[in-house]
Scaffold this active site. Structure first.
Site, PDB file in Angstrom:
ATOM      1  N   ARG A 179       0.833  -1.205   0.000  1.00 44.85           N
ATOM      2  CA  ARG A 179       0.000   0.000   0.000  1.00 44.85           C
ATOM      3  C   ARG A 179       0.870   1.258   0.000  1.00 44.85           C
ATOM      4  O   ARG A 179       0.662   2.159  -0.786  1.00 44.85           O
ATOM      5  CB  ARG A 179      -0.936  -0.007   1.211  1.00 44.85           C
ATOM      6  N   ASP A 208       0.647  -7.340  -3.128  1.00 39.99           N
ATOM      7  CA  ASP A 208      -0.772  -7.227  -2.820  1.00 39.99           C
ATOM      8  C   ASP A 208      -1.465  -6.564  -4.004  1.00 39.99           C
ATOM      9  O   ASP A 208      -0.837  -6.293  -5.035  1.00 39.99           O
ATOM     10  CB  ASP A 208      -1.009  -6.438  -1.531  1.00 39.99           C
ATOM     11  N   HIS A 281      -5.674 -11.302  -3.375  1.00 38.72           N
ATOM     12  CA  HIS A 281      -4.850 -10.089  -3.314  1.00 38.72           C
ATOM     13  C   HIS A 281      -3.821 -10.073  -4.448  1.00 38.72           C
ATOM     14  O   HIS A 281      -2.634  -9.846  -4.224  1.00 38.72           O
ATOM     15  CB  HIS A 281      -4.166  -9.980  -1.953  1.00 38.72           C
ATOM     16  N   ASP A 344      -5.198 -15.421   2.541  1.00 37.32           N
ATOM     17  CA  ASP A 344      -6.344 -14.797   3.193  1.00 37.32           C
ATOM     18  C   ASP A 344      -7.248 -14.109   2.187  1.00 37.32           C
ATOM     19  O   ASP A 344      -6.854 -13.789   1.070  1.00 37.32           O
ATOM     20  CB  ASP A 344      -5.871 -13.781   4.226  1.00 37.32           C
ATOM     21  N   GLU A 345      -8.471 -13.858   2.614  1.00 42.19           N
ATOM     22  CA  GLU A 345      -9.433 -13.009   1.909  1.00 42.19           C
ATOM     23  C   GLU A 345      -9.472 -13.298   0.407  1.00 42.19           C
ATOM     24  O   GLU A 345      -9.306 -12.414  -0.425  1.00 42.19           O
ATOM     25  CB  GLU A 345      -9.104 -11.534   2.165  1.00 42.19           C
ATOM     26  N   TYR A 436      -2.886  -5.471  16.025  1.00 40.77           N
ATOM     27  CA  TYR A 436      -2.735  -4.763  14.760  1.00 40.77           C
ATOM     28  C   TYR A 436      -2.370  -3.304  15.025  1.00 40.77           C
ATOM     29  O   TYR A 436      -3.094  -2.589  15.719  1.00 40.77           O
ATOM     30  CB  TYR A 436      -4.027  -4.844  13.943  1.00 40.77           C
ATOM     31  N   ASP A 438      -2.233  -0.906  12.798  1.00 44.66           N
ATOM     32  CA  ASP A 438      -2.923   0.074  11.961  1.00 44.66           C
ATOM     33  C   ASP A 438      -4.224   0.523  12.607  1.00 44.66           C
ATOM     34  O   ASP A 438      -4.931   1.370  12.057  1.00 44.66           O
ATOM     35  CB  ASP A 438      -3.186  -0.480  10.558  1.00 44.66           C
ATOM     36  N   TRP A 486      -0.202  -2.712   8.698  1.00 42.69           N
ATOM     37  CA  TRP A 486      -0.797  -2.538   7.378  1.00 42.69           C
ATOM     38  C   TRP A 486      -0.822  -1.040   7.074  1.00 42.69           C
ATOM     39  O   TRP A 486      -1.243  -0.240   7.901  1.00 42.69           O
ATOM     40  CB  TRP A 486      -2.206  -3.131   7.334  1.00 42.69           C
TER      41      TRP A 486
END
Length: 775
Positions: A179, A208, A281, A344-345, A436, A438, A486
């Site tokens: 990111r 990502d 991702h 993931d995801e 986390y 973030d 993140w």
């Protein structure tokens, strides 16, 4: 990051600067005998400390002596550190047992635990023994923390006997550079700081949807296309309409950069574990090689944050050819025994519609798309085994069956880690709500933008990585703990450091120190002592952990009792209830405030006459519903379950950041509540707040209905609303014809399914509501 990210850095220990470590706290001069478990200013807190009345003084005559060749590197580090802070140049050589010496040695018989050390400071000699070279290095971190910053001549160290070793073998920090990316120089600075606090693993999230950050020579389009996005989202993803900066963003780390980083980290006894995301991702990679997706594209590197339906095609053999080619270079570059493959995801919608994926399911005799994901992960795991590598994956790799030998990183909570440990798989605990970085560390509205949630310093510190439900045999599979960074809302080094530090120090202590040695009061004292240290390292650390925080309980007649607190020692709280900023003449807070009428409470934290930290503000609105009993038909869930329905009528409305524990969330179900006012009341106004953030999968209700009853059986509908236009908090304040009622029924009908074309289409929407008003 191309040539820009290849700085020339000298001897890394010099770069620590003169004040990298904390000041010593010695024994009081009146001490007459040894003190066990004395609280020295060291992070993480050692396993065992005995202090006694002796002083060792480092002068120009002090020598560093070694008994092992392996100890020479550590001797050089200590010599440079001493010289940098004091100008004293120490001699080094083989041990001669003379006075005024610092003896460094590796001795596994003195300390039996790996990475452990034994440090003894007497009047004439310091002896530091490490179980191995890593143990000697970590003992050096403790020794240098005991040296006062700013010493210009002789350095005095109080006597002590420290035996220390880590609780967990894996002590990690994750950094997402997809990111937002950071220079090699910045990351090296962070690695140096991590090592100082005995963190031994750097999990480097390199790919990502928003950018591919590692040079892969076999696939040059990853460097020219996947490494860049056309623009970047401005503000938070929840805001609508989305705004973008219109600026191309990106870059990548060359393989030379990576080799340099690995070598640097190795000197600090830090292992770098790369992460190459799959099968989800993958938007950046698909932008470069669209044939690897189920639809064939076109695709573009993502410009905003979230989870995307387009993933690697699991039915396409070219997908595995590509990923194996990538992993050939990754496995060759990184010496770590682990490679993280994400997992993931990964939405399954494309796979469900893809003929190739469906054919793969049929050919491999798989039950469904979840088992297709398991097939994908197992195939990659088997390939990496040819390089003698093991995989780590996020806890979604449990879907469809866990790959033999895989290590699970449990992020969605503790459930994945618990299940994996019960199956005999190694687990690294990294639950989102606990560790986390973030997440917001302050609930004050002036805090800078973050992903969501609320994880202050003390919450991380209180977390224990071993779930109590595990037996002793199962608990042995919890091999470590990690904090995740993140970077969606960390566009630069300064913001990233603000989010990391000092919270990563809490992670360091829960990862290293024995559970029985952890003490929040002691930790906060040591953190304060180290503020100047982090500043001298050039780290922009947050200092808001002393802020006033609050809680609300039920007082007389159900009215809110506002409790204010701060962890800052010797500070007082002064407050006002008229909205004015408090000063040193304002009322002194001594006990919880009973609030029985609408007001704005402001509070300041004072040390002497000086106001420290930002001003605390809380509006409390009292209505006929305040403190009354609320009954729910459907229970809230997920992160939006305050556990106590009294929160719905405590006079405090949830914030637009939805991270303060005030919001009640219903996933695919309705809000169906009844408020009992205890007696008949004349009612003319009804209210509630609902959230509308489609980009957070939060949808306002299809319809909101207020009904009233005198007996709790027969209800009359008095208000209906089906339009909630505000992106954010929709404040409903309904004026109705006056009516007598004791019971108020509130029903908000959930959207049920997120519509096609919307973010998260096909999934369950959240319905978030808070604070009933009745007047």
């Amino acid at each position: 990051m191309k040539k820009l990210l290849n700085p020339k850095i000298g001897l890394y220990w010099v770069k620590l600067t003169a004040a990298i470590f904390f000041a010593a706290v010695g024994l009081p001069s009146t001490a007459q005998q040894a003190k066990r478990n004395y609280d020295i200013d060291v992070i993480p807190r050692p396993a065992k400390v005995i202090g006694f009345k002796e002083v060792f003084t480092i002068t120009h005559k002090t020598s560093i002596q070694t008994s092992n060749a392996e100890a020479l590197n550590v001797a050089g580090m200590l010599k440079q550190h001493i010289n940098a802070i004091s100008g004293i140049t120490l001699n080094t050589g083989q041990a001669k047992n003379s006075s005024n010496t610092i003896n460094l040695k590796i001795d596994s018989t003195t300390v039996s635990q790996r990475e452990g050390y034994h440090l003894v400071i007497h009047t004439h000699q310091i002896t530091l023994s490490g179980h191995d070279e890593a143990g000697l290095f970590y003992g050096l971190q403790t020794l240098t923390q005991l040296i006062k910053p700013g010493a210009k001549s002789n350095i005095s160290l109080r006597g002590c006997d420290i035996t220390d070793y880590p609780r967990f073998a894996y002590r990690g920090m994750h950094l997402d550079v997809s990111r937002h990316m950071f220079t090699v120089t910045a990351i090296k600075k962070w690695l140096t700081a991590l090592a100082a606090y005995k963190i031994n693993t750097f999990h480097w999230h390199l790919t990502d949807d928003q950018g591919w950050r590692i040079e892969i020579k076999k696939y040059p389009l990853l460097q020219s296309i996947a490494a860049y996005r056309s623009q970047t989202l401005i503000g938070h993803k929840r805001e609508w309409p989305h705004l973008f900066d219109g600026k191309k963003y990106g870059g990548f780390y060359s393989q030379d950069d990576i080799k340099d980083m690995i070598q640097y980290a190795a000197k600090l006894h830090i292992t770098i574990i790369p992460e190459i995301e799959m099968p989800g991702h993958a938007m950046a990679a698909l932008a470069a090689y669209p044939s690897l997706g189920c639809t064939g594209g076109p695709y573009q590197t993502a410009t905003y944050w979230g989870v995307f339906d387009d993933v690697y095609c699991a039915g396409n053999e070219a997908t595995f050819t590509f990923l194996e080619g990538v992993l050939d270079e990754v496995a060759t570059l990184f010496p770590s025994k682990y490679i993280h493959i994400g997992g993931d995801e990964c939405p399954k919608s494309r796979w469900k519609a893809c003929p190739k994926c469906q054919q793969r399911i049929k050919d491999e005799h798989l039950a469904d798309e979840s088992q297709l994901q398991s097939y994908f992960i197992k195939r990659i795991s088997n390939y990496l085994a040819s390089y003698n590598k093991k995989i780590i994956g996020w806890d979604e790799i449990l879907e469809g069956g866990l790959t033999p030998g895989a290590t699970v990183m449990s992020w969605t909570g503790e459930h994945g880690g618990i299940e994996s440990a019960k199956q005999g798989h190694n687990v690294i605990m990294t639950p989102e709500k606990q560790v986390y970085l973030d997440y917001y560390q302050s609930l004050y509205p002036q805090d800078s933008i973050a992903a969501g949630g609320y994880t202050p310093l003390n919450k991380i510190y209180k977390y224990d990585p071993v779930p109590q439900v595990l037996t002793a045999g199962q608990a042995q599979y919890i091999i470590g703990v990690q904090a995740n960074v993140w970077t969606e809302y960390m566009p630069n080094t300064q913001k990233a450091e603000y989010m990391m530090f000092p919270r990563i120090l809490a992670l360091a202590e829960i990862a290293w120190s024995p559970k029985k040695q952890r003490n929040l009061k002691s930790f906060l004292r040591r953190i304060r002592a180290g503020r100047e240290t982090l500043s001298s390292m050039g780290i922009n650390a947050a200092n808001n952990f002393d802020q006033i925080t609050d809680s609300i309980s039920s007082g007389k007649n159900g009215m809110p009792l506002l409790h204010l607190t701060s962890v800052l020692k010797n500070a007082v709280i002064r407050y006002t209830t008229n909205g004015r900023v408090p000063n040193q003449q304002s009322k002194l807070y001594q006990s919880a405030l009973l609030v029985d009428k609408t007001c704005i409470v402001k509070a300041g934290l004072f040390t002497g006459t000086k106001s420290v930290q930002e001003i605390y503000t809380k509006k409390i609105a009292i209505s006929k519903a305040t403190g009354k009993k609320v009954t729910l038909v459907n229970q809230p869930s997920g992160n939006y379950n305050p556990q106590n329905t009294g929160v719905m009528v405590n006079g405090v409305t949830g914030s637009r950041l939805y991270n303060d524990g005030e919001w009640f969330g219903f996933s695919g179900t309705d809000l169906d509540a009844v408020i009992n006012l205890d007696s008949l009341n004349l009612i003319s106004n009804l209210g509630i707040n609902v959230l509308n953030y489609h980009w957070q999968k939060m949808w306002a209700p299809v319809e909101l209905i207020f009904s009233v009853s005198a007996d709790g059986v027969n209800y009359q509908t008095v208000y209906q609303q089906n339009n909630f236009p505000v992106n954010g908090i929709n404040t409903v304040r309904a004026k109705i014809a006056p009516v007598k009622a004791q019971y108020i029924k509130v029903k908000a009908i959930n959207q049920r399914i997120i519509p096609t074309g919307e973010y998260g289409a096909g999934g369950k929407p959240w319905l978030l509501a808070d604070e009933f008003f009745v007047n």
